[in-house]
Design a protein around this motif. Structure first.
Motif, PDB file in Angstrom:
ATOM      1  N   ASN A 187     -10.827   8.952  -7.451  1.00 27.54           N
ATOM      2  CA  ASN A 187      -9.437   8.511  -7.446  1.00 27.54           C
ATOM      3  C   ASN A 187      -9.315   7.177  -6.735  1.00 27.54           C
ATOM      4  O   ASN A 187     -10.212   6.749  -6.012  1.00 27.54           O
ATOM      5  N   ALA A 188      -8.181   6.515  -6.900  1.00 28.71           N
ATOM      6  CA  ALA A 188      -7.978   5.213  -6.280  1.00 28.71           C
ATOM      7  C   ALA A 188      -7.953   5.333  -4.760  1.00 28.71           C
ATOM      8  O   ALA A 188      -7.393   6.280  -4.211  1.00 28.71           O
ATOM      9  N   SER A 189      -8.599   4.391  -4.081  1.00 32.28           N
ATOM     10  CA  SER A 189      -8.546   4.361  -2.626  1.00 32.28           C
ATOM     11  C   SER A 189      -7.164   3.911  -2.178  1.00 32.28           C
ATOM     12  O   SER A 189      -6.388   3.354  -2.940  1.00 32.28           O
ATOM     13  N   ARG A 190      -6.878   4.164  -0.901  1.00 37.17           N
ATOM     14  CA  ARG A 190      -5.531   3.905  -0.382  1.00 37.17           C
ATOM     15  C   ARG A 190      -5.630   3.076   0.886  1.00 37.17           C
ATOM     16  O   ARG A 190      -6.499   3.293   1.725  1.00 37.17           O
ATOM     17  N   TYR A 241       0.014  -0.267   1.206  1.00 41.43           N
ATOM     18  CA  TYR A 241      -0.143  -1.662   0.804  1.00 41.43           C
ATOM     19  C   TYR A 241       0.454  -1.858  -0.591  1.00 41.43           C
ATOM     20  O   TYR A 241       0.591  -0.915  -1.362  1.00 41.43           O
ATOM     21  N   PRO A 242       0.815  -3.105  -0.940  1.00 41.97           N
ATOM     22  CA  PRO A 242       1.372  -3.364  -2.271  1.00 41.97           C
ATOM     23  C   PRO A 242       0.419  -2.910  -3.371  1.00 41.97           C
ATOM     24  O   PRO A 242      -0.811  -2.974  -3.225  1.00 41.97           O
ATOM     25  N   ALA A 243       0.983  -2.458  -4.485  1.00 38.98           N
ATOM     26  CA  ALA A 243       0.168  -1.986  -5.608  1.00 38.98           C
ATOM     27  C   ALA A 243      -0.746  -3.085  -6.138  1.00 38.98           C
ATOM     28  O   ALA A 243      -1.790  -2.802  -6.730  1.00 38.98           O
ATOM     29  N   SER A 244      -0.371  -4.323  -5.910  1.00 40.79           N
ATOM     30  CA  SER A 244      -1.171  -5.456  -6.396  1.00 40.79           C
ATOM     31  C   SER A 244      -2.425  -5.700  -5.561  1.00 40.79           C
ATOM     32  O   SER A 244      -3.303  -6.474  -5.967  1.00 40.79           O
ATOM     33  N   PHE A 245      -2.523  -5.056  -4.388  1.00 42.23           N
ATOM     34  CA  PHE A 245      -3.668  -5.300  -3.517  1.00 42.23           C
ATOM     35  C   PHE A 245      -4.939  -4.769  -4.168  1.00 42.23           C
ATOM     36  O   PHE A 245      -5.021  -3.609  -4.571  1.00 42.23           O
ATOM     37  N   THR A 299       3.778  -9.504   2.797  1.00 45.95           N
ATOM     38  CA  THR A 299       4.282  -8.549   3.778  1.00 45.95           C
ATOM     39  C   THR A 299       4.095  -7.117   3.294  1.00 45.95           C
ATOM     40  O   THR A 299       4.529  -6.755   2.192  1.00 45.95           O
ATOM     41  N   VAL A 300       3.423  -6.318   4.113  1.00 37.03           N
ATOM     42  CA  VAL A 300       3.229  -4.898   3.845  1.00 37.03           C
ATOM     43  C   VAL A 300       4.400  -4.107   4.408  1.00 37.03           C
ATOM     44  O   VAL A 300       4.945  -3.215   3.744  1.00 37.03           O
ATOM     45  N   ALA A 301       4.786  -4.415   5.647  1.00 38.12           N
ATOM     46  CA  ALA A 301       5.860  -3.670   6.311  1.00 38.12           C
ATOM     47  C   ALA A 301       6.443  -4.506   7.430  1.00 38.12           C
ATOM     48  O   ALA A 301       5.745  -5.315   8.058  1.00 38.12           O
ATOM     49  N   THR A 302       7.734  -4.308   7.684  1.00 40.19           N
ATOM     50  CA  THR A 302       8.409  -4.883   8.839  1.00 40.19           C
ATOM     51  C   THR A 302       9.069  -3.741   9.595  1.00 40.19           C
ATOM     52  O   THR A 302       9.859  -2.991   9.021  1.00 40.19           O
ATOM     53  N   TYR A 303       8.723  -3.606  10.870  1.00 37.88           N
ATOM     54  CA  TYR A 303       9.202  -2.492  11.679  1.00 37.88           C
ATOM     55  C   TYR A 303      10.097  -2.988  12.806  1.00 37.88           C
ATOM     56  O   TYR A 303       9.787  -3.995  13.465  1.00 37.88           O
ATOM     57  N   THR A 304      11.184  -2.268  13.052  1.00 36.97           N
ATOM     58  CA  THR A 304      11.994  -2.391  14.266  1.00 36.97           C
ATOM     59  C   THR A 304      12.262  -0.976  14.774  1.00 36.97           C
ATOM     60  O   THR A 304      11.887   0.007  14.123  1.00 36.97           O
ATOM     61  N   ASN A 305      12.909  -0.876  15.909  1.00 35.10           N
ATOM     62  CA  ASN A 305      13.205   0.458  16.445  1.00 35.10           C
ATOM     63  C   ASN A 305      14.031   1.301  15.481  1.00 35.10           C
ATOM     64  O   ASN A 305      13.922   2.535  15.461  1.00 35.10           O
TER      65      ASN A 305
END
Length: 304
Positions: free
Chosen positions: A180-183, A207-211, A243-249
């Protein structure tokens, strides 16, 4: 690097020869200094370099602590301090972390932690970057990371004392599940009680599907931007400038970045898991070896 299950929640973390000419670093604006070729760059003002290791061949890795212990998240992986070395790979001087199969259900690998630690003061931002390649070998033949099963490489930052009360930022965690596809994911861990992560996996972001792990000859730029502006903390994870993710509280319930401590930088390659529903130990297949190559790692800081 914590894959949370009923066992690991109770534990505290202490923490190919294919020629590839290295691309020259490309200066960009102070907001975006990364380059797909290499993290070897001179960031424009107001960025100021705080830490760098170019992993020159022959280096004794004196800026790092090399672990000698079993992995906290897997029954099947032991870390040996002799495993992290510096090697010429793809025409680059690299850190190499290499897995070795010791028996049917036991692998040896490597885990290194930077002696350098960092955390943004108010109205400052840190940029942590590393250029990494994941590759496997079957005898003398190179194989894609995607062809393996049970490899779990990671690039992350953490304050190990009292985990997870001072936080953990996972920039890249890779999981191989062939056929199966790696993640690949980013993640955040935090809790107010030692050994008890309050977030579960609610902060995990794919990660984005395009990665494509095999793109760019397997080399990818992984980055964490950690800033505090007017006492508001933001963490942004990028791969190859995307950008994969942007986190704040407010991104995740029970998250409080303001309680994070100073973080060290970690590279490691785990094998398997303590959760057989996550990684089946009977399917482990790394061929002869899975390797993580790190071209260089840098930390820059700027006022904001």
């Amino acid at each position: 690097m914590r894959k949370l299950n009923s066992i690991t929640l109770l534990m505290a973390c202490v923490l190919g020869f294919c020629s590839c000419a290295e691309n020259s670093a490309t200066e960009k604006t102070s907001e975006e200094m990364s380059t797909n070729g290499s993290t070897k760059k001179i960031a424009g003002a107001p960025w100021v370099k705080q830490f760098e290791d170019t992993f020159d061949v022959g280096s004794n890795l004196s800026q790092w602590t090399k672990e000698q212990r079993a992995d906290y998240n897997s029954w099947y992986c032991d870390y040996a301090s002799s495993v992290p070395t510096t090697q010429w790979r793809d025409g680059r001087q690299c850190l190499e972390i290499k897995t070795t199969k010791l028996s049917t259900y036991k692998y040896q690998s490597g885990f290194i932690t930077s002696n350098y630690q960092y955390k943004p003061e108010n109205n400052t931002e840190y940029m942590l970057s590393a250029n990494i390649k994941l590759i496997a070998m079957d005898g003398g033949t190179y194989k894609s990371f995607k062809d393996t099963y049970g490899a779990w490489p990671a690039f992350w930052s953490v304050q190990g004392n009292g985990w997870p009360t001072k936080g953990e930022i996972d920039i890249m965690e890779g999981y191989s599940f062939a056929p199966n596809a790696s993640r690949f994911t980013s993640n955040i861990f935090y809790g107010t009680t030692v050994g008890n992560n309050s977030l579960g996996n609610s902060a995990e972001r794919n990660y984005p599907a395009s990665f494509n792990i095999d793109g760019n000859n397997g080399w990818h730029l992984y980055e964490s931007f950690w800033k505090m502006q007017n006492n508001v903390v933001t963490v942004t994870i990028k791969v190859d400038n995307v950008t994969v993710a942007t986190y704040t509280n407010s991104s995740v319930s029970n998250l409080n970045f303001n309680n994070f401590g100073t973080h060290a930088i970690i590279f490691n390659v785990n094998v398997g898991s303590k959760d057989s529903n996550f990684i089946d130990p009977n399917k482990l297949n790394l061929f002869s070896t899975v390797m993580m190559w790190v071209d260089d790692v840098t930390v820059y800081k700027r006022p904001i």
